[in-house]
Enzyme design. Structure first.
Site, mmCIF file in Angstrom:
data_model
loop_
_atom_site.group_PDB
_atom_site.id
_atom_site.type_symbol
_atom_site.label_atom_id
_atom_site.label_comp_id
_atom_site.label_asym_id
_atom_site.label_seq_id
_atom_site.Cartn_x
_atom_site.Cartn_y
_atom_site.Cartn_z
ATOM 1 N N ARG A 91 5.297 -0.425 -5.100
ATOM 2 C CA ARG A 91 4.489 -0.125 -6.294
ATOM 3 C C ARG A 91 3.143 -0.838 -6.279
ATOM 4 N NH1 ARG A 91 7.946 1.966 -10.735
ATOM 5 N NH2 ARG A 91 9.179 3.396 -9.519
ATOM 6 N N ARG A 102 0.628 0.697 -12.606
ATOM 7 C CA ARG A 102 0.027 0.394 -13.902
ATOM 8 C C ARG A 102 -0.571 -1.002 -14.048
ATOM 9 N NH1 ARG A 102 4.173 1.933 -18.412
ATOM 10 N NH2 ARG A 102 5.594 1.757 -16.655
ATOM 11 N N ARG A 108 -4.985 7.555 -14.742
ATOM 12 C CA ARG A 108 -3.847 8.126 -15.454
ATOM 13 C C ARG A 108 -4.276 8.656 -16.829
ATOM 14 N NH1 ARG A 108 0.662 6.732 -18.620
ATOM 15 N NH2 ARG A 108 2.703 7.211 -17.714
ATOM 16 N N ASP A 141 6.676 10.124 -5.995
ATOM 17 C CA ASP A 141 7.883 9.543 -6.574
ATOM 18 C C ASP A 141 9.099 10.115 -5.874
ATOM 19 O OD1 ASP A 141 8.622 7.763 -9.009
ATOM 20 O OD2 ASP A 141 10.107 9.353 -8.980
ATOM 21 N N TYR A 165 20.248 10.174 -10.676
ATOM 22 C CA TYR A 165 19.285 10.709 -11.655
ATOM 23 C C TYR A 165 19.590 12.163 -11.996
ATOM 24 C CZ TYR A 165 16.172 6.654 -11.249
ATOM 25 O OH TYR A 165 15.647 5.401 -11.293
HETATM 26 O O1 1CP Z 1 5.197 1.972 -4.139
HETATM 27 C C1 1CP Z 1 4.256 2.704 -4.423
HETATM 28 O O2 1CP Z 1 3.146 2.289 -4.781
HETATM 29 C C2 1CP Z 1 4.388 4.202 -4.147
HETATM 30 C C3 1CP Z 1 4.756 5.021 -5.247
HETATM 31 C C4 1CP Z 1 6.168 5.040 -5.835
HETATM 32 C C5 1CP Z 1 7.427 4.859 -5.232
HETATM 33 C C6 1CP Z 1 7.737 4.444 -3.822
HETATM 34 C C7 1CP Z 1 6.394 5.388 -7.176
HETATM 35 C C8 1CP Z 1 5.333 5.656 -8.139
HETATM 36 N N1 1CP Z 1 7.751 5.482 -7.374
HETATM 37 C C9 1CP Z 1 8.401 5.157 -6.207
HETATM 38 C C10 1CP Z 1 9.845 5.161 -5.943
HETATM 39 C C11 1CP Z 1 10.805 5.250 -7.075
HETATM 40 N N2 1CP Z 1 10.699 6.000 -8.228
HETATM 41 C C12 1CP Z 1 12.062 4.629 -7.072
HETATM 42 C C13 1CP Z 1 12.614 3.825 -5.934
HETATM 43 C C14 1CP Z 1 12.094 2.442 -5.907
HETATM 44 C C15 1CP Z 1 12.391 1.614 -7.122
HETATM 45 O O3 1CP Z 1 13.546 1.253 -7.304
HETATM 46 O O4 1CP Z 1 11.421 1.351 -7.867
HETATM 47 C C16 1CP Z 1 12.711 4.961 -8.270
HETATM 48 C C17 1CP Z 1 14.079 4.522 -8.736
HETATM 49 C C18 1CP Z 1 11.839 5.835 -8.990
HETATM 50 C C19 1CP Z 1 12.107 6.507 -10.289
HETATM 51 C C20 1CP Z 1 11.032 6.230 -11.262
HETATM 52 N N3 1CP Z 1 9.811 6.852 -11.255
HETATM 53 C C21 1CP Z 1 10.996 5.233 -12.252
HETATM 54 C C22 1CP Z 1 12.114 4.262 -12.551
HETATM 55 C C23 1CP Z 1 12.952 4.783 -13.652
HETATM 56 C C24 1CP Z 1 14.196 3.944 -13.833
HETATM 57 O O5 1CP Z 1 15.287 4.505 -13.661
HETATM 58 O O6 1CP Z 1 14.074 2.759 -14.158
HETATM 59 C C25 1CP Z 1 9.739 5.318 -12.900
HETATM 60 C C26 1CP Z 1 9.253 4.503 -14.055
HETATM 61 C C27 1CP Z 1 9.004 6.326 -12.232
HETATM 62 C C28 1CP Z 1 7.595 6.721 -12.485
HETATM 63 C C29 1CP Z 1 6.652 6.108 -11.519
HETATM 64 N N4 1CP Z 1 6.701 6.314 -10.167
HETATM 65 C C30 1CP Z 1 5.672 5.640 -9.569
HETATM 66 C C31 1CP Z 1 4.910 4.996 -10.606
HETATM 67 C C32 1CP Z 1 3.668 4.188 -10.387
HETATM 68 C C33 1CP Z 1 5.542 5.282 -11.813
HETATM 69 C C34 1CP Z 1 5.089 4.837 -13.187
HETATM 70 C C35 1CP Z 1 4.242 5.909 -13.738
HETATM 71 C C36 1CP Z 1 3.402 5.465 -14.885
HETATM 72 O O7 1CP Z 1 3.967 5.056 -15.902
HETATM 73 O O8 1CP Z 1 2.161 5.553 -14.754
#
Ligand code: 1CP
Length: 352
Positions: free
Chosen positions: A25, A29, A38, A75, A152
């Site tokens: 990540r 944000r 965003r 994602d 999910y």
């Molecule tokens: O790492 C990076 O910078 C690349 C982008 C990336 C990656 C690798 C994002 C962007 N998401 C992910 C993987 C991801 N997404 C995982 C696996 C890794 C981890 O455990 O974090 C998971 C479980 C998700 C699912 C997901 N997408 C969540 C978590 C929800 C939960 O169950 O708690 C969330 C909040 C997202 C949205 C998301 N994806 C990425 C970002 C930057 C965001 C936030 C978006 C925002 O609010 O602007």
């Protein structure tokens, strides 16, 4: 050719001048420039589905920090979206599916036909990022593990414990196995599509697999993780593969034998002990507790030093957090961490 190949070398357990670092990540944000894009784009999905915007966001952290890798901005949930589940992000609530999988019939009706076309925006983003990087650092492509995606898809969104998904695995083991099989094929194809588009490294995120009892983790997670590595290797023997999992402490020896070059660790595992357990079978990536970034610079420096000492300059360590950078982190603290890793690791590699 890639000018900064520290990550590729560390994944192959070759010597480097300093320990490579990138952060899960790293685009997100906590960066004001991310929040600005965003706000303009309107939503996370609008950003991820527009290749030019996804490219811009992937590059943002690299403009600020001397990171050793870029990661595709996307994602893991784009795959279930492409399989027809209808992904959206409710403000402040995380991901939601319009059509979660709730019975056997819904699983039998799923098809991965046309997956690459429906995810062509991801391939296009990879091509754009790769072009913009112009060989400066490697680009990491990624996907979610089948078991994490199944969590999910059945639950319908985020959850603290994914109880519905776990219940489904007990109630409908055959349908659950069928779903994992479909996701294994879809994930392999999706990662190979990213590779063809220019990803230098491929990474699999298994965030929730270890929520399941060991018997089910063994039955459902391990075979699908092994099959994905094998499927990718068959098409592309060279591409480095990273497997990240949360809560994988009890499983390291088995995970080290699945065909991945590196295991990503969360912060609940002691890095030095993990290194002893996996030996030279795999590299390790991690595993600073992200909460350290909320502490103070002295704590960041001390914990960085402690983690680097676990390898003492020996090959095979990629510095990272044990999970993603959280939204509340001060970007200057991230910069300080990256400086610490460079400054403290270089003498260790010189001496080793
Ligand atoms: O790492 C990076 O910078 C690349 C982008 C990336 C990656 C690798 C994002 C962007 N998401 C992910 C993987 C991801 N997404 C995982 C696996 C890794 C981890 O455990 O974090 C998971 C479980 C998700 C699912 C997901 N997408 C969540 C978590 C929800 C939960 O169950 O708690 C969330 C909040 C997202 C949205 C998301 N994806 C990425 C970002 C930057 C965001 C936030 C978006 C925002 O609010 O602007």
């Amino acid at each position: 050719m890639i000018a900064n190949d520290r990550l590729l070398r560390a994944l192959r357990r070759q010597p480097v001048d300093r320990t490579p670092i990138w952060l899960m990540r790293q685009a997100g944000r906590y960066l004001p420039e991310y929040r600005a894009v965003r706000a303009r784009a309107g939503s996370f999905l609008a950003m991820a589905k527009d290749p030019a915007t996804a490219c811009e966001i992937s590059l943002q952290p690299l403009r600020r920090f001397p990171l050793d890798a870029a990661i595709l901005f996307s994602d893991i949930l784009t795959v279930p979206d492409a399989l027809g589940l209808g992904l959206h992000f409710a403000e402040g609530e995380g991901p939601r599916f319009a059509r979660p999988l709730r019975d056997r019939e819904a699983i039998s009706a799923l098809t991965a036909d046309g997956l690459e076309e429906r995810l062509s925006y991801v391939a296009e983003a990879v091509r754009l990022i790769r072009r913009e990087l112009a060989g400066r650092v490697p680009l990491i492509g990624f996907a979610g593990s089948p078991l994490t995606l199944a969590c999910y898809m059945i639950e319908g969104g985020s959850s603290a414990d994914f109880a519905l998904a776990r219940a489904f695995a007990f109630a409908e083991p055959e349908a659950f196995a069928e779903l994992l099989q479909l996701l294994t094929e879809a994930t392999t194809r999706y990662l190979l599509m990213q590779r063809r588009a220019g990803a230098d490294v491929l990474m699999l995120f298994d965030t929730w697999g270890t929520l399941f009892p060991p018997r089910l983790y063994r039955a459902f997670a391990l075979p699908s993780l092994r099959a994905i590595a094998a499927g990718i290797r068959q098409a592309d023997p060279e591409v480095p593969l990273i497997l990240f999992g949360r809560g994988t402490g009890p499983w390291l020896e088995e995970l080290a034998g699945l065909g991945y070059d590196a295991l990503g660790l969360d912060w609940t595992v002691d890095l030095a002990e993990a290194r002893r357990r996996v030996g030279d079978r795999v590299a390790l990536q991690g595993n600073l507790d992200p909460a350290v970034l909320l502490a103070d610079p002295a704590a960041i420096e001390a914990e960085t030093e402690r983690l680097l000492t676990a390898y003492a300059g020996a090959p095979g360590h990629v510095f990272n957090l044990g999970h993603g950078v959280s939204p509340g982190i001060d970007p200057d603290r991230v910069g300080f961490l990256i400086d610490c890793v460079a400054r403290l690791s270089a003498p260790l590699h010189e001496a080793a």
